[in-house]
Each structure stands twice: as C-alpha cells, then as structure tokens.
Design a protein around this motif. Sequence first.
Motif, PDB file in Angstrom:
ATOM      1  N   LEU A 177       0.821  -1.201   0.000  1.00 22.23           N
ATOM      2  CA  LEU A 177       0.000   0.000   0.000  1.00 22.23           C
ATOM      3  C   LEU A 177       0.861   1.259   0.000  1.00 22.23           C
ATOM      4  O   LEU A 177       0.430   2.314  -0.496  1.00 22.23           O
ATOM      5  CB  LEU A 177      -0.932  -0.013   1.223  1.00 22.23           C
ATOM      6  CG  LEU A 177      -2.086   0.986   1.226  1.00 22.23           C
ATOM      7  CD1 LEU A 177      -3.035   0.706   0.065  1.00 22.23           C
ATOM      8  CD2 LEU A 177      -2.842   0.937   2.557  1.00 22.23           C
ATOM      9  N   VAL A 178       2.065   1.165   0.527  1.00 17.51           N
ATOM     10  CA  VAL A 178       2.971   2.324   0.520  1.00 17.51           C
ATOM     11  C   VAL A 178       3.299   2.716  -0.919  1.00 17.51           C
ATOM     12  O   VAL A 178       3.283   3.897  -1.276  1.00 17.51           O
ATOM     13  CB  VAL A 178       4.263   2.018   1.308  1.00 17.51           C
ATOM     14  CG1 VAL A 178       5.161   3.246   1.327  1.00 17.51           C
ATOM     15  CG2 VAL A 178       3.941   1.575   2.723  1.00 17.51           C
ATOM     16  N   ASP A 179       3.581   1.731  -1.765  1.00 13.25           N
ATOM     17  CA  ASP A 179       3.837   2.006  -3.181  1.00 13.25           C
ATOM     18  C   ASP A 179       2.613   2.632  -3.843  1.00 13.25           C
ATOM     19  O   ASP A 179       2.734   3.576  -4.634  1.00 13.25           O
ATOM     20  CB  ASP A 179       4.209   0.706  -3.905  1.00 13.25           C
ATOM     21  CG  ASP A 179       5.461   0.069  -3.363  1.00 13.25           C
ATOM     22  OD1 ASP A 179       6.552   0.613  -3.600  1.00 13.25           O
ATOM     23  OD2 ASP A 179       5.344  -0.958  -2.679  1.00 13.25           O
ATOM     24  N   VAL A 180       1.434   2.124  -3.510  1.00  8.65           N
ATOM     25  CA  VAL A 180       0.186   2.650  -4.071  1.00  8.65           C
ATOM     26  C   VAL A 180       0.033   4.128  -3.732  1.00  8.65           C
ATOM     27  O   VAL A 180      -0.380   4.929  -4.578  1.00  8.65           O
ATOM     28  CB  VAL A 180      -1.026   1.844  -3.545  1.00  8.65           C
ATOM     29  CG1 VAL A 180      -2.335   2.572  -3.847  1.00  8.65           C
ATOM     30  CG2 VAL A 180      -1.029   0.459  -4.154  1.00  8.65           C
ATOM     31  N   TYR A 181       0.369   4.491  -2.509  1.00  7.21           N
ATOM     32  CA  TYR A 181       0.208   5.885  -2.082  1.00  7.21           C
ATOM     33  C   TYR A 181       1.278   6.807  -2.645  1.00  7.21           C
ATOM     34  O   TYR A 181       0.990   7.947  -3.024  1.00  7.21           O
ATOM     35  CB  TYR A 181       0.196   5.967  -0.549  1.00  7.21           C
ATOM     36  CG  TYR A 181      -1.188   5.881   0.042  1.00  7.21           C
ATOM     37  CD1 TYR A 181      -1.891   7.017   0.418  1.00  7.21           C
ATOM     38  CD2 TYR A 181      -1.814   4.651   0.183  1.00  7.21           C
ATOM     39  CE1 TYR A 181      -3.177   6.937   0.934  1.00  7.21           C
ATOM     40  CE2 TYR A 181      -3.099   4.548   0.700  1.00  7.21           C
ATOM     41  CZ  TYR A 181      -3.780   5.699   1.077  1.00  7.21           C
ATOM     42  OH  TYR A 181      -5.057   5.618   1.576  1.00  7.21           O
ATOM     43  N   VAL A 182       2.510   6.337  -2.720  1.00  4.00           N
ATOM     44  CA  VAL A 182       3.602   7.250  -3.079  1.00  4.00           C
ATOM     45  C   VAL A 182       3.797   7.414  -4.581  1.00  4.00           C
ATOM     46  O   VAL A 182       4.146   8.500  -5.057  1.00  4.00           O
ATOM     47  CB  VAL A 182       4.930   6.805  -2.416  1.00  4.00           C
ATOM     48  CG1 VAL A 182       5.561   5.634  -3.126  1.00  4.00           C
ATOM     49  CG2 VAL A 182       5.915   7.987  -2.354  1.00  4.00           C
ATOM     50  N   ILE A 183       3.567   6.375  -5.369  1.00  2.00           N
ATOM     51  CA  ILE A 183       3.915   6.413  -6.794  1.00  2.00           C
ATOM     52  C   ILE A 183       3.217   7.543  -7.553  1.00  2.00           C
ATOM     53  O   ILE A 183       3.874   8.301  -8.286  1.00  2.00           O
ATOM     54  CB  ILE A 183       3.651   5.042  -7.457  1.00  2.00           C
ATOM     55  CG1 ILE A 183       4.732   4.049  -7.033  1.00  2.00           C
ATOM     56  CG2 ILE A 183       3.626   5.163  -8.973  1.00  2.00           C
ATOM     57  CD1 ILE A 183       4.471   2.621  -7.492  1.00  2.00           C
ATOM     58  N   PRO A 184       1.891   7.721  -7.439  1.00  2.00           N
ATOM     59  CA  PRO A 184       1.247   8.785  -8.231  1.00  2.00           C
ATOM     60  C   PRO A 184       1.783  10.181  -7.924  1.00  2.00           C
ATOM     61  O   PRO A 184       1.866  11.029  -8.827  1.00  2.00           O
ATOM     62  CB  PRO A 184      -0.233   8.657  -7.836  1.00  2.00           C
ATOM     63  CG  PRO A 184      -0.393   7.242  -7.410  1.00  2.00           C
ATOM     64  CD  PRO A 184       0.891   6.909  -6.708  1.00  2.00           C
ATOM     65  N   PHE A 185       2.156  10.427  -6.673  1.00  2.00           N
ATOM     66  CA  PHE A 185       2.646  11.762  -6.319  1.00  2.00           C
ATOM     67  C   PHE A 185       4.145  11.898  -6.553  1.00  2.00           C
ATOM     68  O   PHE A 185       4.642  12.993  -6.794  1.00  2.00           O
ATOM     69  CB  PHE A 185       2.249  12.106  -4.882  1.00  2.00           C
ATOM     70  CG  PHE A 185       0.804  12.491  -4.775  1.00  2.00           C
ATOM     71  CD1 PHE A 185       0.413  13.813  -4.894  1.00  2.00           C
ATOM     72  CD2 PHE A 185      -0.174  11.526  -4.620  1.00  2.00           C
ATOM     73  CE1 PHE A 185      -0.928  14.177  -4.844  1.00  2.00           C
ATOM     74  CE2 PHE A 185      -1.521  11.872  -4.575  1.00  2.00           C
ATOM     75  CZ  PHE A 185      -1.892  13.199  -4.681  1.00  2.00           C
ATOM     76  N   LEU A 186       4.856  10.779  -6.521  1.00  2.00           N
ATOM     77  CA  LEU A 186       6.272  10.817  -6.887  1.00  2.00           C
ATOM     78  C   LEU A 186       6.403  11.100  -8.386  1.00  2.00           C
ATOM     79  O   LEU A 186       7.328  11.809  -8.815  1.00  2.00           O
ATOM     80  CB  LEU A 186       6.943   9.483  -6.539  1.00  2.00           C
ATOM     81  CG  LEU A 186       8.468   9.451  -6.540  1.00  2.00           C
ATOM     82  CD1 LEU A 186       9.038  10.453  -5.552  1.00  2.00           C
ATOM     83  CD2 LEU A 186       8.966   8.053  -6.213  1.00  2.00           C
ATOM     84  N   ALA A 187       5.469  10.592  -9.177  1.00  2.00           N
ATOM     85  CA  ALA A 187       5.484  10.869 -10.618  1.00  2.00           C
ATOM     86  C   ALA A 187       5.293  12.353 -10.896  1.00  2.00           C
ATOM     87  O   ALA A 187       5.799  12.884 -11.895  1.00  2.00           O
ATOM     88  CB  ALA A 187       4.389  10.060 -11.313  1.00  2.00           C
TER      89      ALA A 187
END
Length: 497
Positions: A177-187
């Motif tokens: 879930l950490v990847d789910v949360y961070v990826i869109p905003f890291l992009a």
Amino acid sequence: MGNCVLSVPSWTSPTYEHEDETDGGKVHLYGDVLCPYTQRVRLALQHKGVPVKTILVVPDDLTSGSFATISPDGKFPVFQDGVHKLSGSTDAILEYMEKTFTDSPLVPSEMVKEADEWVAYIRDTFTPLIRQLLYDGNPLIQQDLETKLHDAFAKLDDGIGLNRSKGPFFLGSQFTLVDVYVIPFLALVDVITYFRGLEIASTYPHLVAYKAAVSTFPSYKPVQVDIDLLKKAVAESWVQKAPLPIVLMTMLQHHSILVHLERFVRLVDRLASVKPEDIAKDSMKRTLIGTQLRGLPKQFGQLLDLMQEHAQMEERIIFPALDMADPGLSASALKDHARDLPVMNGIREDIKGIMALKQGSSDHVEALSEVVIRLHTLQENTVEHYHEEEREQLPLLEAAGFGTKKQEMLVGQCLAVMETSHGHLLPYLLQGLQPHEIQQYLGILQHLSEQNNTTPQLLLQVSQILSNADEEFAGVWKVAQERVPTLATRQANAAGA
C-alpha cells in the motif's frame, strides 16, 4: 482525503475507457483522467488483478450528464462493486478493496505497522506538499516549500534505503500500500521539476533508484498518467490564476538582476586577477582579455538600465501601494535606493575611465581592483536589499488590500514604467532566469494580454522582440517557444499576414 481537484483544460480528449473482457462490469471506477487519487485506486486494482471497467474524463464532465448522477455530491473517484458504492475518499476505497479482494494483499501481516506509518506520512505530509508546490503559485511561500520538499525527499530516501537490498519496492521485496500511495505523487515530481526547477538530487540515491524502477512495476504501466498532458493542464491553470502577479514579477526581476550581477562581478574579478606579465607573453590571452574589457561598458550598461528601471517601478508603483495602507512602510527600501544609486553611477564612470587606460599598466590594474571592491559592495547591498523586500515589504501588499485582481492592474503600470526592460532589454532580463522562471514571467504577460483590452498586441510585441534578438539570446527564444506556445503562434501568424 482523495477528492480530486486537478484542473484539466477542455481540449483534452473527453473520455478514456478500459474494460477487462473477462468481467461483465461488476466493478466500475469513474474519475478524472489525470487525478493521482484515482491512479492510486487503479494501481491497487491492477495489483490485485480485479477485473474493472474504468471510465475517466476531464473535470468539466464530472459534474455534468451521467456523471452527475453517478456522484450527486460531485466527489470523485467513484468506486462501485455491485451494490457497494464509495466516492471521494481513496482511503475508504482502498480499505474496502483490501478487505474484499483478499488475493495479493497490499498490507502483508508482517508489515502492518511499518506500512501504516509510511502511508500516514505520504498521505498527510508528502501528498499535500506536492499539491501545494504544483498549484499554489504564491511566490512568497515557494522558498519555504522547497525546503520542506527536500526534507521529504530525505525522509523517503532513508525509508527506502532501509529495505533497498531486499527488493525494488518501497518496503523491499513486496509491492504494498505504501507504493500505491507514493507512486502517483512521486510521478508528479517530474512536473514540479518542469515548473519549479526542483528535482530529486543525487544526494538521495535510494529515492532516485526507486523512482527509476517504478516504470518496471507490472501494476504501474497500465495506469501511468501522461505527464505531458498534465504539464499542459498545470500551465493552463497557472495562466488562469496568475496569483500575486506583481509580487511574482518583482521577485523574478530580483532573481534576474542578481544572476546578471553575479556574472558581471565574476568577470571583473577574473580580469582584475590577470597579471600584466602573463598577457605580455601570450598574445591570444591578451586579445581575449582585451575583448572582454571592451565589453564591460555595454554589459554594465544593460545591468544598470535594468536595475534603475526596477527601482523606478518599485518607487512609483509598489511603494505607494504599501504606503496607502501604512505610511512609512517603504522608508527603509527608499533609503537603500538612495544609497545604491550613487554607487551604481560611480561604477559606470569608473568603467569608462578604465577604457581610457592602457591595458596592463599599473593605473589600469589599480582601477580594475577599485571597481572590484565597489562591485562587491553593490552586490552585497543588493542581495540584502532584495531579500529584505521579499521578507518584509512584498508580503504586506496583500494585507494592504492588493490581492490578485488589484495586482493585475499594477502589472500594466509596471510595463509602462519599465519600458526599456520590456522592450529591447527583455531578452536580457529573461536570460537571467531559469526556464521555469521564464515561463512564469511570460505567463504574467500572457495573462495580462488576454485579460486587458488595452494590451491586445502585447504577446505579439514580446514574440517579435525575442525572435529578433541577438544570437546570444537564442536560448531565451527557444525556451519561450517551447513553454509558451502562444508566442510562437502569434509570431507565425504575424509573419504570414
């Protein structure tokens, strides 16, 4: 959390649909094509292998037609699983999915505590910071936000580094879930780099490696957002809003002046450090130094014109606006102007005197050394003066009743005062700015041109000035064409008329 409010212009393709052929349409997802919150849900669905029909549109369409029926309260994304319908909160949607679709869990039992802590940080700190950097154009808070962003990068880098040896994902070997949360905003950092000039530095190696690896994650590629489309959306939003335009224009002029002043000081420092005996033995070096010396009057003349017009703009427009609210607010800034003007004029006269001296003579060397001292004094005073204005005077404009609308009126007055700086000196002014700053400055002029009937030809004038500038400013015109396509269009239309 999760109600997507990103602005997308109406020229975007209206509807994007994806339907898994193995499903009869039990699970539906409706949302904004560029929304990072919707992307979080899509990432989770991909990871869990849940068949879903996804319908994505631009924000204008979310409040009309069938979409108004799907979400009467206007909250998106909307997730529907049979009779179960959730809207707005991606937290609630993801929690429902984790409980309902138990294959490929996003929060493995051995990682619950660590995952919860990171999700909370990304949701409550990193996410709003990224959003504010993208959509809050208030120039007075950007420096503070930049510091906070680097703090966030450092924290994320440390977190990824703890598990980096175990695998490519945030917590190591498993996509969570950490990847789910961070990826869109890291992009979205790519968009921030484009518009703010901020990027993930090599001093954060684990975060750099993680961001590069994201494109290889099986769950990411099918839901990857078109960054170029998002850049266009953000650019449109900035032009429409143009927050605190006279403050932003003033600060960008500060940046340009300080960059040009720093370059000039470095040049004169180098020239003053040349030993006469060295150039006596080296004809090529002597010729090069002579050429640079002969260029000093023109270079300082350009800088002086820009600095003096900037000071006049402040004295005639900004300071009176401040004093209307509280007489005396501009007193210290006016004292600085009175102190620095004789120094600037004195340096100009000294440079003229240097041109009359024989290159390499003792008088020539001494005169250059004296100019260096005066230039350093001017530079120190200017840096201090501009920073004081940005800390103490400019923030008070809004408090004095000069919000965005009133500041838009002041921009036109600024152009009238700074006629030379926005005439043949405009390429020089812009040359002192980074590409994203050039875009911001031209965006102010574009907004003024579109909103003010008295300046309908402003963009055409700007495009003609930049396109006809000397070769040394070709880079400025290239950035302007790439970042503000309207300029190139106006120029092309004028050429074809």
